[in-house]
Design an enzyme around this catalytic site. Structure first.
Site, mmCIF file in Angstrom:
data_model
loop_
_atom_site.group_PDB
_atom_site.id
_atom_site.type_symbol
_atom_site.label_atom_id
_atom_site.label_comp_id
_atom_site.label_asym_id
_atom_site.label_seq_id
_atom_site.Cartn_x
_atom_site.Cartn_y
_atom_site.Cartn_z
ATOM 1 N N ARG A 105 0.856 -1.194 0.000
ATOM 2 C CA ARG A 105 0.000 0.000 0.000
ATOM 3 C C ARG A 105 0.889 1.240 0.000
ATOM 4 O O ARG A 105 2.007 1.211 0.488
ATOM 5 C CB ARG A 105 -0.888 0.000 1.242
ATOM 6 C CG ARG A 105 -1.856 -1.188 1.246
ATOM 7 C CD ARG A 105 -3.101 -0.928 2.078
ATOM 8 N NE ARG A 105 -2.830 -0.458 3.418
ATOM 9 C CZ ARG A 105 -3.537 0.513 4.001
ATOM 10 N NH1 ARG A 105 -4.522 1.101 3.366
ATOM 11 N NH2 ARG A 105 -3.254 0.872 5.253
ATOM 12 N N LYS A 138 3.411 -9.872 10.708
ATOM 13 C CA LYS A 138 2.679 -9.855 9.431
ATOM 14 C C LYS A 138 3.007 -11.097 8.605
ATOM 15 O O LYS A 138 4.165 -11.402 8.347
ATOM 16 C CB LYS A 138 3.056 -8.581 8.668
ATOM 17 C CG LYS A 138 2.213 -8.322 7.443
ATOM 18 C CD LYS A 138 2.246 -6.839 7.103
ATOM 19 C CE LYS A 138 1.714 -6.561 5.731
ATOM 20 N NZ LYS A 138 1.539 -5.134 5.467
ATOM 21 N N ARG A 148 -2.328 1.791 14.105
ATOM 22 C CA ARG A 148 -1.330 1.186 14.990
ATOM 23 C C ARG A 148 -1.973 0.928 16.354
ATOM 24 O O ARG A 148 -2.796 1.720 16.809
ATOM 25 C CB ARG A 148 -0.117 2.108 15.188
ATOM 26 C CG ARG A 148 0.722 2.288 13.926
ATOM 27 C CD ARG A 148 1.571 1.051 13.637
ATOM 28 N NE ARG A 148 2.342 1.180 12.410
ATOM 29 C CZ ARG A 148 1.932 0.797 11.191
ATOM 30 N NH1 ARG A 148 0.746 0.278 11.037
ATOM 31 N NH2 ARG A 148 2.720 0.937 10.152
HETATM 32 P P1 ATP Z 1 -0.309 0.045 7.177
HETATM 33 O O1 ATP Z 1 -0.361 0.378 5.717
HETATM 34 O O2 ATP Z 1 -1.660 -0.318 7.705
HETATM 35 O O3 ATP Z 1 0.368 1.098 7.968
HETATM 36 P P2 ATP Z 1 2.054 -1.653 7.006
HETATM 37 O O4 ATP Z 1 3.001 -0.838 7.844
HETATM 38 O O5 ATP Z 1 2.168 -3.126 7.096
HETATM 39 O O6 ATP Z 1 0.529 -1.315 7.328
HETATM 40 P P3 ATP Z 1 1.808 -1.761 4.185
HETATM 41 O O7 ATP Z 1 1.943 -0.664 3.173
HETATM 42 O O8 ATP Z 1 0.459 -2.407 4.357
HETATM 43 O O9 ATP Z 1 2.312 -1.159 5.545
HETATM 44 O O10 ATP Z 1 2.821 -2.949 3.812
HETATM 45 C C1 ATP Z 1 4.116 -2.666 3.330
HETATM 46 C C2 ATP Z 1 5.104 -2.857 4.471
HETATM 47 O O11 ATP Z 1 5.133 -4.255 4.817
HETATM 48 C C3 ATP Z 1 6.539 -2.550 4.059
HETATM 49 O O12 ATP Z 1 6.814 -1.185 4.292
HETATM 50 C C4 ATP Z 1 7.359 -3.463 4.980
HETATM 51 O O13 ATP Z 1 7.508 -2.886 6.257
HETATM 52 C C5 ATP Z 1 6.443 -4.658 5.159
HETATM 53 N N1 ATP Z 1 6.782 -5.774 4.248
HETATM 54 C C6 ATP Z 1 7.352 -5.755 3.038
HETATM 55 N N2 ATP Z 1 7.458 -6.987 2.520
HETATM 56 C C7 ATP Z 1 6.913 -7.813 3.438
HETATM 57 C C8 ATP Z 1 6.709 -9.221 3.488
HETATM 58 N N3 ATP Z 1 7.045 -10.027 2.486
HETATM 59 N N4 ATP Z 1 6.149 -9.700 4.607
HETATM 60 C C9 ATP Z 1 5.775 -8.906 5.642
HETATM 61 N N5 ATP Z 1 5.925 -7.579 5.647
HETATM 62 C C10 ATP Z 1 6.491 -7.037 4.549
HETATM 63 C C1 BTN Z 2 0.563 -4.543 1.844
HETATM 64 O O1 BTN Z 2 0.491 -5.163 2.913
HETATM 65 O O2 BTN Z 2 0.952 -3.373 1.770
HETATM 66 C C2 BTN Z 2 0.108 -5.206 0.573
HETATM 67 C C3 BTN Z 2 1.111 -6.138 -0.010
HETATM 68 C C4 BTN Z 2 0.589 -6.774 -1.287
HETATM 69 C C5 BTN Z 2 1.610 -7.637 -1.978
HETATM 70 C C6 BTN Z 2 1.018 -8.374 -3.148
HETATM 71 S S1 BTN Z 2 2.113 -9.595 -3.797
HETATM 72 C C7 BTN Z 2 1.073 -9.837 -5.175
HETATM 73 C C8 BTN Z 2 0.627 -8.441 -5.602
HETATM 74 N N1 BTN Z 2 1.622 -7.832 -6.435
HETATM 75 C C9 BTN Z 2 2.162 -6.744 -5.888
HETATM 76 O O3 BTN Z 2 3.039 -6.037 -6.399
HETATM 77 N N2 BTN Z 2 1.607 -6.527 -4.676
HETATM 78 C C10 BTN Z 2 0.620 -7.532 -4.357
#
Ligand code: ATP
Ligand code: BTN
Length: 321
Positions: free
Chosen positions: A116, A181, A316
């Site tokens: 995201r 996560k 959070r």
């Molecule tokens: P929110 O958007 O609700 O604040 P979030 O901090 O998890 O949640 P997201 O944008 O949802 O942010 O997810 C991207 C984030 O997830 C990255 O910035 C990194 O910290 C983490 N991330 C990246 N790759 C992975 C993965 N394969 N597994 C778990 N976490 C990951």
């Molecule tokens: C998040 O938690 O921010 C969302 C992560 C979404 C990852 C998946 S992997 C398959 C698809 N392709 C991408 O580039 N992103 C989503």
């Protein structure tokens, strides 16, 4: 996927002759090819004189045949790719080139997996699930209402079927197991949401990812870390497809309201004190659930119940919660 990796994927020893025959090179040239494989796929290989070569760890590779059996039942076409930038980006391109939805893109690895708000999603090859479903939405905003939360529920149920019992949801659609996560979801739209549009549902699940494979700046876990055994990725893909089909059908027929209780029952932070970042400001409140459209309901001191929705929001848990 590389033929050599398919053979070595079983984690057993394979002789230089066997691998040389697959590659069409001499025994002595095999090692050079294997070293390239190590760099390209981040795998570790052992060479034992007299026995041959084997992977330090077996791999579970994706299978077009296994995954398409289930998808065909739903009329969802499958594109299985080795490496792409992002399965979501690939879905956009395919829609633009005229491919008809529904279809699923699966990839062994992503070079520019996205989360995201443009954040990177760690996507090493041959270890996780990178799954995108492209769907046509013909009933306007109603078809999109609460959709991203429903996808979260579907993925959660698939993980439960795969033996993960301690997982739950973080609004809007992250999945956590043991406070870390395990899966993330990214919904993107193309077309006119008020009329006919396509939704691109991207799902990333950490399956067998090795801690050494990536650097992630927040706690994460995987199916393997939770169950203690190497997971079969194709089986999990099928569980995800089955679950998505079930939940999306319910959502299309009955709307989000019918799934709201289910979502709240799986909400990890239900009744807890949270802080919501809206970009410019932070709002503290008690999470009392979601409304009939999937918007977050917070009980804010002095302001009563407030509802929030939108892609820029980030929730959070407060430490004293
Ligand atoms: P929110 O958007 O609700 O604040 P979030 O901090 O998890 O949640 P997201 O944008 O949802 O942010 O997810 C991207 C984030 O997830 C990255 O910035 C990194 O910290 C983490 N991330 C990246 N790759 C992975 C993965 N394969 N597994 C778990 N976490 C990951
Ligand atoms: C998040 O938690 O921010 C969302 C992560 C979404 C990852 C998946 S992997 C398959 C698809 N392709 C991408 O580039 N992103 C989503």
């Amino acid at each position: 996927m590389n033929n050599l990796l398919r053979i070595l994927g079983d984690g057993r020893f394979h002789s230089g002759e066997e691998l040389g025959a697959v590659l069409g090179v001499s025994r002595s040239a095999v090692w050079k090819h294997l070293q390239r494989l190590e760099g390209e796929y981040g795998v570790e290989l052992f060479r034992v004189p007299g026995r041959g070569y084997r992977l330090a760890e077996p791999l579970s590779l994706l299978s077009y045949e296994e995954s398409s059996v289930v998808l065909t039942r739903f009329g969802w076409q499958l594109c299985l790719q080795d490496t792409v930038d992002s399965t979501n980006a690939e879905a956009f391109r395919l829609l633009q080139s005229g491919m008809a939805a529904p279809f699923v893109i699966l990839a062994e690895g992503q070079t520019a997996g996205r989360g995201r708000r443009g954040r990177p999603w760690a996507s090493p090859p041959a270890q996780n699930i990178y799954y995108t479903l492209a769907l046509k939405i013909s009933n306007g905003p109603q078809g999109l209402s609460g959709l991203s939360l429903v996808v979260g529920l579907a993925v959660l149920q698939a993980l439960r079927h795969a033996g993960i019992n301690n997982a739950g949801l973080k609004w809007p659609n992250d999945i956590y197991a043991n406070g870390k996560k395990i899966a993330g979801i990214l919904l993107e739209l193309t077309g006119d949401p008020a009329d006919v549009c396509h939704v691109i549902i991207g799902i990333g699940i950490n399956v067998n990812m090795a801690a050494t494979a990536v650097e992630i700046d927040q706690p994460w876990t995987s199916v393997r870390a939770q169950t203690g055994v190497l997971a079969n990725r194709s089986e999990l893909v099928n569980l995800v497809s089955e679950s998505l089909h079930l939940y999306l059908s319910r959502h299309a027929q009955e709307g989000f309201s019918s799934l709201r209780d289910d979502w709240e029952a799986n909400n990890l932070w239900q009744g807890k004190l949270c802080t919501l970042s809206t970009g410019s400001q932070q709002v503290k409140g008690l999470m009392i659930g979601v409304n009939e459209f999937g918007a977050l309901r917070l009980l804010v001191d002095g302001q009563g119940e407030q509802h929030f929705s939108g892609g820029e929001l980030s929730l959070r848990l407060d430490h004293d919660s």
